[in-house]
Design a protein around this motif. Structure first.
Motif, PDB file in Angstrom:
ATOM      1  N   LEU A  18       1.672   7.304  -6.187  1.00 17.56           N
ATOM      2  CA  LEU A  18       0.393   8.346  -6.750  1.00 17.56           C
ATOM      3  C   LEU A  18       0.990   9.651  -6.197  1.00 17.56           C
ATOM      4  O   LEU A  18       0.569  10.651  -6.827  1.00 17.56           O
ATOM      5  N   GLY A  19       1.422   9.820  -4.968  1.00 14.16           N
ATOM      6  CA  GLY A  19       1.918  11.221  -4.454  1.00 14.16           C
ATOM      7  C   GLY A  19       2.777  11.629  -5.722  1.00 14.16           C
ATOM      8  O   GLY A  19       2.941  12.725  -5.927  1.00 14.16           O
ATOM      9  N   LEU A  20       3.914  10.997  -6.142  1.00 10.91           N
ATOM     10  CA  LEU A  20       4.822  11.347  -7.038  1.00 10.91           C
ATOM     11  C   LEU A  20       4.284  11.759  -8.338  1.00 10.91           C
ATOM     12  O   LEU A  20       4.599  12.798  -8.997  1.00 10.91           O
ATOM     13  N   LEU A  74       0.894  -1.102   0.105  1.00 10.38           N
ATOM     14  CA  LEU A  74      -0.094   0.014   0.060  1.00 10.38           C
ATOM     15  C   LEU A  74       0.843   1.351  -0.141  1.00 10.38           C
ATOM     16  O   LEU A  74       0.732   2.223  -0.566  1.00 10.38           O
ATOM     17  N   ALA A  75       2.041   1.248   0.949  1.00 11.26           N
ATOM     18  CA  ALA A  75       2.764   2.375   1.004  1.00 11.26           C
ATOM     19  C   ALA A  75       3.425   2.715  -0.300  1.00 11.26           C
ATOM     20  O   ALA A  75       3.448   3.770  -1.022  1.00 11.26           O
ATOM     21  N   LEU A  90      11.464  10.419  -2.811  1.00 12.00           N
ATOM     22  CA  LEU A  90      12.126   9.261  -3.120  1.00 12.00           C
ATOM     23  C   LEU A  90      11.384   7.857  -2.574  1.00 12.00           C
ATOM     24  O   LEU A  90      11.918   6.795  -2.935  1.00 12.00           O
ATOM     25  N   GLY A  91      10.715   7.972  -1.875  1.00  8.90           N
ATOM     26  CA  GLY A  91       9.878   6.821  -1.428  1.00  8.90           C
ATOM     27  C   GLY A  91       9.391   6.069  -2.397  1.00  8.90           C
ATOM     28  O   GLY A  91       9.315   4.651  -2.324  1.00  8.90           O
ATOM     29  N   PHE A 125      -0.818  14.731   0.123  1.00  2.00           N
ATOM     30  CA  PHE A 125      -1.534  13.907   0.941  1.00  2.00           C
ATOM     31  C   PHE A 125      -1.152  12.404   0.755  1.00  2.00           C
ATOM     32  O   PHE A 125      -0.866  11.858   1.606  1.00  2.00           O
ATOM     33  N   ALA A 126      -1.137  12.078  -0.502  1.00  2.00           N
ATOM     34  CA  ALA A 126      -0.629  10.959  -0.890  1.00  2.00           C
ATOM     35  C   ALA A 126       0.696  10.264  -0.372  1.00  2.00           C
ATOM     36  O   ALA A 126       0.730   9.409   0.235  1.00  2.00           O
ATOM     37  N   GLU A 127       1.590  11.262  -0.515  1.00  2.00           N
ATOM     38  CA  GLU A 127       2.719  10.947   0.036  1.00  2.00           C
ATOM     39  C   GLU A 127       2.952  10.975   1.481  1.00  2.00           C
ATOM     40  O   GLU A 127       3.620  10.121   1.893  1.00  2.00           O
ATOM     41  N   LYS A 128       2.323  11.847   2.290  1.00  2.00           N
ATOM     42  CA  LYS A 128       2.224  11.477   3.559  1.00  2.00           C
ATOM     43  C   LYS A 128       1.561  10.202   4.251  1.00  2.00           C
ATOM     44  O   LYS A 128       2.040   9.696   5.012  1.00  2.00           O
ATOM     45  N   THR A 129       0.376   9.905   3.488  1.00  2.00           N
ATOM     46  CA  THR A 129       0.050   8.598   3.571  1.00  2.00           C
ATOM     47  C   THR A 129       0.935   7.571   3.477  1.00  2.00           C
ATOM     48  O   THR A 129       1.068   6.517   4.192  1.00  2.00           O
ATOM     49  N   GLY A 130       1.821   7.603   2.511  1.00  2.00           N
ATOM     50  CA  GLY A 130       2.808   6.706   2.240  1.00  2.00           C
ATOM     51  C   GLY A 130       3.816   6.648   3.270  1.00  2.00           C
ATOM     52  O   GLY A 130       4.166   5.407   3.704  1.00  2.00           O
ATOM     53  N   THR A 131       4.319   7.717   3.896  1.00  2.00           N
ATOM     54  CA  THR A 131       5.082   7.632   5.080  1.00  2.00           C
ATOM     55  C   THR A 131       4.553   7.169   6.320  1.00  2.00           C
ATOM     56  O   THR A 131       4.946   6.077   6.843  1.00  2.00           O
ATOM     57  N   ALA A 132       3.297   7.265   6.537  1.00  2.00           N
ATOM     58  CA  ALA A 132       2.271   6.798   7.622  1.00  2.00           C
ATOM     59  C   ALA A 132       2.443   5.264   7.316  1.00  2.00           C
ATOM     60  O   ALA A 132       2.381   4.391   8.300  1.00  2.00           O
ATOM     61  N   LEU A 133       1.907   4.878   6.214  1.00  2.00           N
ATOM     62  CA  LEU A 133       1.993   3.451   5.763  1.00  2.00           C
ATOM     63  C   LEU A 133       3.188   2.354   6.263  1.00  2.00           C
ATOM     64  O   LEU A 133       3.240   1.541   6.521  1.00  2.00           O
ATOM     65  N   THR A 134       4.519   3.317   5.687  1.00  2.52           N
ATOM     66  CA  THR A 134       5.672   2.654   5.799  1.00  2.52           C
ATOM     67  C   THR A 134       6.005   2.733   7.164  1.00  2.52           C
ATOM     68  O   THR A 134       6.536   1.374   7.921  1.00  2.52           O
ATOM     69  N   TRP A 135       5.619   3.412   8.078  1.00  2.00           N
ATOM     70  CA  TRP A 135       5.861   3.368   9.524  1.00  2.00           C
ATOM     71  C   TRP A 135       4.844   2.232  10.100  1.00  2.00           C
ATOM     72  O   TRP A 135       5.333   1.570  10.986  1.00  2.00           O
ATOM     73  N   ALA A 136       3.737   2.245   9.555  1.00  5.92           N
ATOM     74  CA  ALA A 136       2.797   1.264  10.058  1.00  5.92           C
ATOM     75  C   ALA A 136       3.286  -0.337   9.541  1.00  5.92           C
ATOM     76  O   ALA A 136       3.228  -1.094  10.462  1.00  5.92           O
ATOM     77  N   ALA A 137       3.881  -0.283   8.479  1.00  5.82           N
ATOM     78  CA  ALA A 137       4.545  -1.640   8.032  1.00  5.82           C
ATOM     79  C   ALA A 137       5.403  -2.090   8.783  1.00  5.82           C
ATOM     80  O   ALA A 137       5.881  -3.246   9.248  1.00  5.82           O
TER      81      ALA A 137
END
Lengths: 689, 380
Positions: free
Chosen positions: B124-126, B117-118, B201-202, B132-144
C-alpha cells in the motif's frame, strides 16, 4: 592483446592460470555434481539395470554415472582445478604482495586527476603545517601513509585495508588445500592400489577367512571408509569397503569385540540412542581399551575413527511352530532357527525352503482409527474450527489420529517356490487389537516394492490360534462336510414343521457350499454364483450363502468341542464376531501363498552393531583449508582496500584522490567524509570530524 | 538517496543513552543469573558461549536500537509465557493469555498473520506513496518478529515440558526452520531498511517471507508438522545449534538479494521506478546481502562438514545435500567474482541473483522433496 610469439608451455601456463579456465572447470564440476545427485549413487548394480535397461546400463556404467564423484573424469577435473588454482596463486601472489606493501608514492598529478573520486581545494596553511595535519588525520582514520616530495609539492600517499589482498591468497590457497586433502582421502589412493597392487573386488560369497590376498588391503593402506559387522559377543578386525559392484576387505591394526549393543527409544517409537560397548585390542601390543561408541560420539585410535553406523540383527535365536495349511491338516512341527539361517520344512510331499530374514523385538504402530470427516457445510465449519484449534496452543499437542502403541515382536522370512520366486512374510508374535477384537497378523508380499497384505487370524477365547487352525482343518476336510451340513440343517429347521426333503435339500446346499468354500474360499463361491445364477439374482444368492457358511462354521466349532469332550458353547455377540472373522480369514488364507504358517513361539535376541572405521589423514589439510577459507572470505568481503592521495602543492592547491578495489556506495560515502574533513582541517584547522 | 551514515567510531562509550546502559545491565544480569542458576547443567563450551553472548548482544543492542527493543520485548513475552505455564502443558489450552497469545503455536500464528499484514502495508505504501503505510509496515514486521521469536522460545520451553529427554532447540525440522527462515530474513531486511533509510524495498522482501509463512501454514494444517518431535540420535549434537542458524542466515540473505534483484529489474524497465530507490542503492543492497549470505553460508557448510565428520564418519561424501550446498556456494562465488574481480554491474547480476533463489530453494527444499540422502531431516 596483440598476438606475440610465445612458447606453447607459456601459453599453457597462461591458460591454466586464467580465471576463465578456473571458472569453466567450476561450471563443469557443478554440472557433474548435479548429475550425481539425480542418479542415486553407489546402489547395487542390479537396481541400475532395472532402472535404465539393457541398452543404457553399460553406457552409463562406462560414463561412471553410478559413482560420479569417484569416476576418473571427475577426479581429473578436480586435479585440474587444483592445478589451475595453484598456478593462479603462483601467478598473482608476487604482484599482490608487492601491491600490499607499496604505497604508490610515485603517483603523478595527471593520473590522480583521472580518479573517479577526486577533489580540489585550497589551503592557506604552510606546507609543513598542512602536511602534519593531514598525516595526523590519516593516522587517526586507520590509514598508513608515506610522504614524498614531488616537483612543486608533496604527495601524501596513504592506504588502509591491505589485508583484502591477503584474503585473496588465503581463500585460494584454502581451495587448493581442501581439494588436495579431499583427493587424498577420496578414492584416488584406493584406485592406485587396485592398479599397482592388482587388487580385485570380491562379491563376499565366502567367509572372510577364505577370501584371498588379492581382495585384501593391509593396515598400512592410506585412507579408507568401511564397515565392521559385529554381532554381540563376536570379534572382528575386518572392515568391508564397498567398491563398485563388489567389496574389498580392509584389515585393521586392531580387533573390535562387541560386548553389548544398546538401543533406546522414545515413547513414540522413534530411536533415541544407539550405542556399542566395545573392547578394542591392539594387534601389535595386545593393549585392550574399553569404550562406548555412540552416534555423534566417535572414538579415535591411532588415526582410525570408529563410528556407530547402523545396527542389524546378529542372528537372534527363534523357536517356531509351523502350522500346516494343507487341507484337513492339523500338523504342527517345531523348528529352532536363527535370523540369517534357512530351514527346510516338509509339507506334504514338498520340502519348503524358508529363509529367516529378520526379527524385531518390538514394533510401534499407529493404532488410531482414521478420523471421520464431517458432512455438509456445518461439518466443514466444525472441521475448520477444529483444525484451527489444533494449530493453537502448545507445540506439544499431537495432531489428530495418532495413537502409538508397541504391538510386540515380529519376524520376517521368505519362502521360495520351485521357480526360485520368493514370497516375503512378516508375522507378529502377539495378537493385535483392531476394532475391539484381537488378531494374529501375518503379512505377505510378492515383491519388495509392494506393501504387505495382512491376513488377520482372530485369536480365540484363550487368546490363541488353536481354535482357528482346528476349525480350518475341519472345514477343509471333504469327508466331514456332509456331517457338518446335516447338523446345520437339523439345527436350522429344528422346531419347525418341515418335510424331510426340505431339510435334505438344505443339507445338500450347505454341503455344496462347504465344498466350494474349502476350495478357494469366497472366490470359488463367487465363481459358482456367477456361473449358475442369473445376473439379477446374484446379490440375493450371495446374501443367502453367508449365513449358511457361518451356521456351518458354528456347527463345526461345536463338533470340535464335542470331540474334545468339551461342553457346547452358547452363542453370544463375541462368538458371533469370532465366527465371522474366522470365516473371512479362512477364506483369505487360500490366497496366503504358502502351505504353512510360522508362529513365533520364543525368541532370544542377538543384536549386531555396524561400526564404521575410517582413516582420513587428509582431513588435517581440509580443516586447515576451511579455517583459511573463512579468514580469506572475511578479508575479501569485509576489508576494502582504499588508497587516499593528498597532493599538497606549493601554490596552495590541494588535490585529493581516492581509489578502492571495491566500488560500493561505502567508498563514495567514505570519500565524501574524508573530503569534508580534510577540507575543513586545511581551511579552519579546528574542526574535528 | 542518502545513506544513514554511521559516525566515525569515536567515543563509543560516551554516546550511549541510558536505555543502552539499561540493556547492557539486563543482558549481563540475565546471563550471569542463568550461569549461576543453571551453570551446573552446562559443559565448558556452553558456559563459554553464554559468557561470550553478553558482549555480543550488548554490541548488537547498542548498534541497533530496534534490536535492543526486540530483545527486551521477547524476553518479557517469553518469560511471561513460560511463567504462566506452571510446568503444565495442559495450561496452554486453559489460560487465556497462553491460549490466545503466548503459547508457541498461537504466537507463531500471530507472526504469520502480522507478516501478511506487513506485506499488505508495504505494498500500500509503495503504490499509494504513503509514508504512513510504510511505517506501519515496518512496525508490523517488527511485531511479527517479536511474536515469532517469542513463539520459538516458548516452543523450546514446551519441548522440555514433554520430557527432559525430548527437550531441544526448535531448529530441528522443516517446520521449525521455516519459522527461523522468516525471522532471519525479516531481521536482515529491517537492518538494511535502517542502514539505507528506505522502506520501499519491504514490499518485495516481504513477498518471499509471506511465501515462507504460507508454506508454514500449509505444513501445519495439512501435515500437522508443528508437533514437537524428539531428536533422532544423529541430530543430538551441539553442532546443530550453530550449523542450522548459520545456514539460514545464508538462505535468508540470498532470498533477500533475489527480491532486490526483482525490484532492480522492474525499476530498470521503468516499472515502479519512480517509487523505488535508485538502481545504485538497490545494487548495493543486493551486493551486501550476497556478501553476508556467502560468508555465513561458507561458515555453515564448513560447520556442516565438521558435524558430518562426527556423525556420519566423513567430512564430505557427496550426499545430495552436501553437493547442492556446494552448488549454491559455487553459484554465489561466481556472482561475487563477476562483481568484484570483473567489475560487472547491472542486469546480469540482478538476473543471476534471482536465478540464485531457485538454486537456493532447490538446495533447501528440492533436495528434501526429490532426492534421498542422509540429510533427510525435513521430508515433505
Amino acid at each position: 592483446m596483440p598476438r606475440t610469439l610465445r612458447s606453447p608451455g607459456r601459453q599453457l601456463y597462461e591458460l591454466m592460470s586464467s580465471m576463465r579456465f578456473a571458472v569453466s572447470l567450476l561450471t563443469v564440476l557443478a554440472i557433474a555434481s548435479i548429475i550425481g545427485t539425480v542418479v542415486k549413487q553407489n546402489e547395487p548394480y542390479n537396481n541400475y539395470l532395472n532402472q535404465f535397461g539393457q541398452f543404457w546400463f553399460p553406457v552409463f556404467e562406462w560414463l561412471g554415472l553410478y559413482s560420479v564423484y569417484h569416476a576418473s573424469w571427475f577426479l581429473t577435473i578436480l586435479t585440474f582445478l587444483v592445478a589451475s588454482t595453484s598456478l593462479c596463486i603462483i601467478r598473482q601472489a608476487p604482484g599482490m604482495v608487492r601491491e600490499m606493501k607499496s604505497f604508490r608514492t610515485g603517483a603523478r598529478e595527471a593520473s590522480l586527476r583521472q580518479f573517479a573520486h577526486k577533489h580540489i581545494t585550497q589551503t592557506l596553511l604552510s606546507r609543513n603545517e598542512a602536511q602534519q595535519k593531514v598525516a595526523e588525520y590519516l593516522a587517526a582514520q586507520g590509514y598508513k601513509s608515506r610522504t614524498k616530495d614531488q616537483a612543486g609539492g608533496v604527495l601524501i600517499a596513504a592506504k588502509a585495508g591491505s589485508w583484502n589482498r591477503m584474503g585473496y591468497l588465503l581463500a585460494h590457497s584454502a581451495i587448493v588445500l581442501i581439494c588436495v586433502g579431499g583427493l587424498l582421502d577420496g578414492d584416488l589412493p584406493l584406485k592406485l592400489e587396485m592398479v599397482l597392487g592388482s587388487k580385485k573386488v570380491t562379491d563376499l560369497d565366502k567367509p572372510f577367512g577364505e577370501i584371498g590376498a588379492e581382495s585384501r588391503l593391509g593396515p598400512e593402506h592410506w585412507s579408507y571408509r568401511g564397515n565392521v559387522f559385529l554381532p554381540e559377543g563376536k570379534r572382528s578386525n575386518i572392515a568391508v569397503l564397498n567398491v563398485k559392484d563388489g567389496a574389498l576387505l580392509q584389515e585393521l591394526p586392531f580387533s573390535i569385540t562387541l560386548k553389548k549393543f544398546h538401543i533406546e527409544h522414545y515413547s513414540t517409537g522413534m530411536p533415541k540412542r544407539f550405542a556399542s560397548d566395545i573392547v578394542l585390542t591392539d594387534l601389535k601390543t595386545g593393549a585392550e581399551i574399553e569404550h562406548t561408541i555412540e552416534v555423534n560420539k566417535p572414538f579415535e585410535y591411532h588415526g582410525i575413527s570408529l563410528y556407530q553406523a547402523s545396527f542389524e540383527d546378529g542372528g537372534s535365536k527363534l523357536k517356531l511352530k509351523a502350522h500346516s495349511l494343507l487341507p484337513g491338516s492339523t500338523r504342527v512341527t517345531d523348528a529352532a532357527t536363527e535370523v540369517g539361517d534357512s530351514l527346510q520344512l516338509k509339507q506334504g510331499n514338498n520340502a519348503l525352503h524358508v529363509e529367516i530374514t529378520g526379527f524385531r523385538p518390538f514394533n510401534v504402530e499407529n493404532m488410531a482409527a482414521a478420523p471421520t470427516p464431517g458432512t455438509g457445510d456445518q461439518g466443514k465449519l466444525a472441521m475448520l474450527n477444529h483444525s484451527i484449534d489444533q494449530a493453537l496452543g502448545s507445540g506439544a499437542k499431537s495432531p489428530d489420529g495418532k495413537d502409538l502403541r508397541n504391538v510386540g515382536p515380529s519376524f520376517s522370512y521368505k519362502i521360495r517356490d520351485e521357480a526360485g520366486q520368493a514370497r516375503e512374510y512378516n508375522n507378529y508374535m502377539a495378537p493385535i487389537q483392531q476394532d475391539g477384537r484381537s488378531f494374529y497378523m501375518t503379512g505377505m508380499r510378492e515383491t519388495p516394492a509392494d506393501g504387505f497384505r495382512y491376513l488377520r487370524i482372530p485369536a480365540d477365547e484363550d487368546g490363541k490360534l488353536d481354535t482357528w487352525f482346528a476349525l480350518r482343518a475341519l472345514l477343509t476336510t471333504r469327508s466331514e462336510h456332509a456331517l457338518i451340513a446335516r447338523r446345520f440343517a437339523a439345527k436350522a429347521m429344528s422346531g419347525r414343521n418341515v418335510a424331510d426333503t426340505v431339510r435334505t435339500r438344505l443339507a445338500d446346499a450347505a454341503e455344496r457350499t462347504l465344498q466350494l468354500y474349502s476350495e478357494r474360499g469366497f472366490e470359488s463361491l463367487g465363481q459358482f454364483i456367477n456361473d449358475s445364477v442369473p445376473e439379477n439374482e446374484r446379490g440375493n444368492a450371495a446374501d443367502a450363502l453367508v449365513p449358511v457358511l457361518q451356521g456351518c462354521a458354528w456347527e463345526a466349532w461345536q463338533l470340535l468341542r464335542e470331540r474334545q469332550q468339551l461342553k457346547p458353547l452358547a452363542m453370544n455377540p463375541t462368538r458371533a464376531d469370532y465366527l465371522r472373522d474366522a470365516v473371512n480369514s479362512i477364506s483369505d488364507s487360500f490366497h496366503y501363498g504358502a502351505p504353512v504358517y510360522l508362529e513365533l513361539d520364543q525368541f532370544d535376541e542377538v543384536k549386531a552393531s555396524v561400526i564404521q572405521a575410517t582413516r582420513s589423514p587428509g582431513k588435517f589439510g581440509v580443516y586447515l583449508g576451511c579455517a583459511l577459507l573463512v579468514a580469506g572470505v572475511f578479508f575479501m568481503l569485509y576489508v576494502r582496500e582504499r588508497r587516499l592521495f593528498v597532493l599538497l602543492k606549493d601554490s596552495g592547491e590541494v588535490l585529493l584522490a581516492l581509489s578502492s578495489n571495491r566500488k560500493t556506495l561505502d567508498t563514495d560515502h567514505e570519500f565524501t567524509r574524508h573530503q569534508d574533513a580534510i577540507e575543513s582541517l586545511l581551511n579552519h584547522g579546528t574542526r574535528t570530524p | 538517496m542518502e545513506l544513514a551514515h554511521p559516525k566515525a567510531p569515536t567515543s563509543l562509550l560516551k554516546r550511549r543513552s541510558p536505555l543502552d546502559w539499561l540493556a547492557a545491565l539486563l543482558l549481563s544480569g540475565g546471563a550471569l543469573f542463568a550461569l549461576n542458576r543453571y551453570g551446573a547443567f552446562m559443559d565448558g563450551y556452553e558456559q563459554a558461549i553464554l559468557l561470550a553472548a553478553i558482549p555480543t548482544f550488548i554490541a548488537l543492542a547498542w548498534a541497533w536500537p530496534g534490536l535492543r527493543n526486540l530483545l527486551a520485548g521477547t524476553a518479557l513475552l517469553a518469560l511471561g509465557g513460560i511463567s504462566l505455564y506452571h510446568a503444565d502443558l495442559a495450561r496452554a489450552e486453559q489460560v487465556f493469555f497462553l491460549k490466545y497469545f503466548l503459547s508457541s503455536q498461537t504466537a507463531i500464528g500471530w507472526m504469520c498473520f502480522l507478516f501478511f499484514l506487513a506485506t499488505a502495508s508495504y505494498w500500500l505504501g509503495l503504490l499509494a506513496k504513503s509514508e504512513f503505510a510504510e511505517k506501519t509496515g515496518t512496525a508490523l514486521t517488527w511485531a511479527a518478529v517479536l511474536m515469532g521469536v517469542t513463539g520459538m522460545l516458548v516452543r523450546w520451553y514446551e519441548s522440555y515440558l514433554i520430557g527432559t529427554d525430548i527437550g531441544h532447540i526448535p531448529i530441528s525440522n522443516l517446520y521449525e526452520v521455516f519459522v527461523l527462515f522468516s525471522l532471519i530474513t525479516a531481521l536482515l531486511y529491517l537492518h538494511y531498511e535502517r542502514r539505507y533509510a528506505t522502506r520501499k524495498l519491504g514490499a518485495f522482501v516481504l513477498i518471499v517471507i509471506s511465501a515462507a509463512v504460507g508454506f508454514t501454514l500449509w505444513y501445519t494444517f495439512s501435515r500437522g508438522a508443528h508437533e514437537i518431535q524428539p531428536l533422532v540420535p544423529a541430530l543430538q549434537s551441539y553442532w546443530m545449534k550453530i550449523h542450522v542458524p548459520a545456514n539460514f542466515i545464508g538462505y535468508g540473505a540470498f532470498s533477500l538479494s533475489a527480491m532486490i534483484g526483482v525490484a532492480w529489474l522492474l525499476a530498470e524497465r521503468g516499472i515502479l521506478a519512480s517509487r523505488l530507490p535508485t538502481l545504485a542503492v538497490m545494487e548495493d543492497v543486493m551486493y551486501k546481502a550476497i556478501a553476508i549470505g556467502f560468508a555465513f553460508f561458507t561458515v555453515a557448510t564448513i560447520l556442516g562438514a565438521l558435524w558430518a565428520a562426527e556423525a556420519w564418519g566423513t567430512y564430505w561424501q557427496w550426499d545430495p545435500k552436501e553437493t547442492w550446498a556446494l552448488i549454491v556456494w559455487l553459484n554465489y562465488a561466481a556472482w561475487l567474482h563477476l562483481r568484484l574481480t570483473k567489475g560487472l554491474r547491472g542486469s546480469v547480476l540482478a538476473w543471476w541473483a534471482v536465478v540464485g533463489l531457485l538454486v537456493t530453494t532447490f538446495a533447501f527444499l528440492g533436495v528434501n522433496m526429490f532426492l534421498s540422502g542422509l540429510h533427510s531431516y525435513g521430508e515433505l
